[in-house]
Design a protein around this motif. Structure first.
Motif, PDB file in Angstrom:
ATOM      1  N   GLY A   4      24.345 -16.345   6.500  1.00 30.00           N
ATOM      2  CA  GLY A   4      23.711 -15.675   5.365  1.00 30.00           C
ATOM      3  C   GLY A   4      22.799 -16.566   4.555  1.00 30.00           C
ATOM      4  O   GLY A   4      22.037 -17.361   5.087  1.00 30.00           O
ATOM      5  N   GLN A   5      22.891 -16.425   3.258  1.00 29.98           N
ATOM      6  CA  GLN A   5      22.037 -17.167   2.325  1.00 29.98           C
ATOM      7  C   GLN A   5      22.760 -18.390   1.776  1.00 29.98           C
ATOM      8  O   GLN A   5      22.793 -18.623   0.569  1.00 29.98           O
ATOM      9  N   PHE A   6      23.361 -19.175   2.666  1.00 26.95           N
ATOM     10  CA  PHE A   6      24.090 -20.370   2.243  1.00 26.95           C
ATOM     11  C   PHE A   6      23.699 -21.548   3.123  1.00 26.95           C
ATOM     12  O   PHE A   6      23.551 -21.409   4.333  1.00 26.95           O
ATOM     13  N   ALA A   7      23.516 -22.696   2.496  1.00 24.54           N
ATOM     14  CA  ALA A   7      23.254 -23.946   3.203  1.00 24.54           C
ATOM     15  C   ALA A   7      23.893 -25.071   2.394  1.00 24.54           C
ATOM     16  O   ALA A   7      24.133 -24.913   1.195  1.00 24.54           O
ATOM     17  N   PRO A   8      24.163 -26.217   3.024  1.00 24.29           N
ATOM     18  CA  PRO A   8      24.781 -27.309   2.282  1.00 24.29           C
ATOM     19  C   PRO A   8      23.856 -27.953   1.246  1.00 24.29           C
ATOM     20  O   PRO A   8      24.314 -28.640   0.345  1.00 24.29           O
ATOM     21  N   VAL A   9      22.557 -27.708   1.384  1.00 23.92           N
ATOM     22  CA  VAL A   9      21.572 -28.123   0.376  1.00 23.92           C
ATOM     23  C   VAL A   9      20.664 -26.930   0.156  1.00 23.92           C
ATOM     24  O   VAL A   9      20.075 -26.413   1.104  1.00 23.92           O
ATOM     25  N   MET A  10      20.579 -26.454  -1.070  1.00 25.66           N
ATOM     26  CA  MET A  10      19.676 -25.343  -1.375  1.00 25.66           C
ATOM     27  C   MET A  10      19.312 -25.378  -2.857  1.00 25.66           C
ATOM     28  O   MET A  10      20.044 -25.929  -3.670  1.00 25.66           O
ATOM     29  N   LEU A  11      18.179 -24.799  -3.167  1.00 26.31           N
ATOM     30  CA  LEU A  11      17.703 -24.711  -4.537  1.00 26.31           C
ATOM     31  C   LEU A  11      17.668 -23.246  -4.933  1.00 26.31           C
ATOM     32  O   LEU A  11      17.265 -22.404  -4.132  1.00 26.31           O
ATOM     33  N   GLU A  12      18.111 -22.953  -6.150  1.00 29.90           N
ATOM     34  CA  GLU A  12      18.083 -21.575  -6.630  1.00 29.90           C
ATOM     35  C   GLU A  12      17.168 -21.471  -7.839  1.00 29.90           C
ATOM     36  O   GLU A  12      17.251 -22.266  -8.770  1.00 29.90           O
ATOM     37  N   PHE A  13      16.292 -20.456  -7.787  1.00 32.43           N
ATOM     38  CA  PHE A  13      15.339 -20.193  -8.853  1.00 32.43           C
ATOM     39  C   PHE A  13      15.634 -18.839  -9.476  1.00 32.43           C
ATOM     40  O   PHE A  13      16.092 -17.922  -8.803  1.00 32.43           O
ATOM     41  N   VAL A  14      15.335 -18.709 -10.763  1.00 33.44           N
ATOM     42  CA  VAL A  14      15.537 -17.479 -11.519  1.00 33.44           C
ATOM     43  C   VAL A  14      14.173 -16.959 -11.955  1.00 33.44           C
ATOM     44  O   VAL A  14      13.348 -17.718 -12.474  1.00 33.44           O
ATOM     45  N   ASP A  15      13.952 -15.664 -11.748  1.00 30.77           N
ATOM     46  CA  ASP A  15      12.724 -15.018 -12.205  1.00 30.77           C
ATOM     47  C   ASP A  15      12.941 -14.551 -13.637  1.00 30.77           C
ATOM     48  O   ASP A  15      13.627 -13.555 -13.884  1.00 30.77           O
TER      49      ASP A  15
END
Length: 194
Positions: free
Chosen positions: A92-103
């Motif tokens: 799915g939408q998971f990785a051990p390194v990821m960045l999350e942005f908010v609109d």
């Protein structure tokens, strides 16, 4: 005679117009439109030499944004998350390194933690390397474009923050590039999450 003169003028104007045209863009030179990003020269692959647990959320110490998109956090998983991803397990939408942005232009909803924006995007890695305390990340987002992070973890500051279940000071510092914008300096504090 008049018809011949008009025809000559029209032909001359057409030839002049054609000579003034630029040659067509080659695919690599074509400007990127929203949703299309030239990824031809981006690195790919995943590696780490982690010996210690660096998992948690790394929140920027100052605001980082591109238009209405604000960087909420960088997530680093546990060692088994890195091993699974590097072994080919992708869920799915998971990785051990990821960045999350908010609109921040998106609608808001009330939660037990307060009001939050509903528009969010996670940028998963196309490339990451976490070696010798240096995090290098490259991902691509339809909304933001190419996202590149180069940051150095401070082991002592991270250990202190983990002992204290969070701290205000930066435990990771580096540069972040969003889309076509130039790299900007950014610091991150560690947060365990809810």
């Amino acid at each position: 005679m008049m018809f011949r003169r008009i025809a000559l003028v029209a032909c001359g104007a057409a030839a002049f117009a054609l000579a003034a045209c630029d040659p067509p863009l080659e695919p690599a030179d074509a400007p990127a439109t929203k949703g299309s990003v030239n990824t031809a020269n981006l690195p790919e692959g995943f590696s780490n030499d982690l010996q210690d647990d660096v998992s948690g959320y790394y929140r920027p110490t100052t605001e980082v944004r591109q238009a209405s998109w604000r960087l909420d956090h960088v997530f680093l998983g546990q060692q088994q998350d890195f091993a699974a991803w590097e072994g080919g397990t992708r869920e799915g939408q998971f990785a051990p390194v990821m960045l999350e942005f908010v609109d921040e232009s998106s609608a808001t909803v009330q939660t037990e933690n307060g009001e939050i924006h509903t528009g969010r995007v996670r940028v998963l890695p196309r490339f990451y390397s976490v070696e010798n305390g240096m995090l290098r990340f490259v991902g691509v987002s339809e909304e933001i474009g190419i996202v590149q992070l180069d940051a150095q973890l401070n082991d002592e500051a991270l250990a202190t923050a983990r002992r204290n279940l969070g701290a205000e000071g930066a435990v990771m510092n580096g540069t972040l590039s969003l889309g076509d914008a130039p790299p900007q300096a950014v610091g991150f504090r560690w947060w365990a999450g809810d």
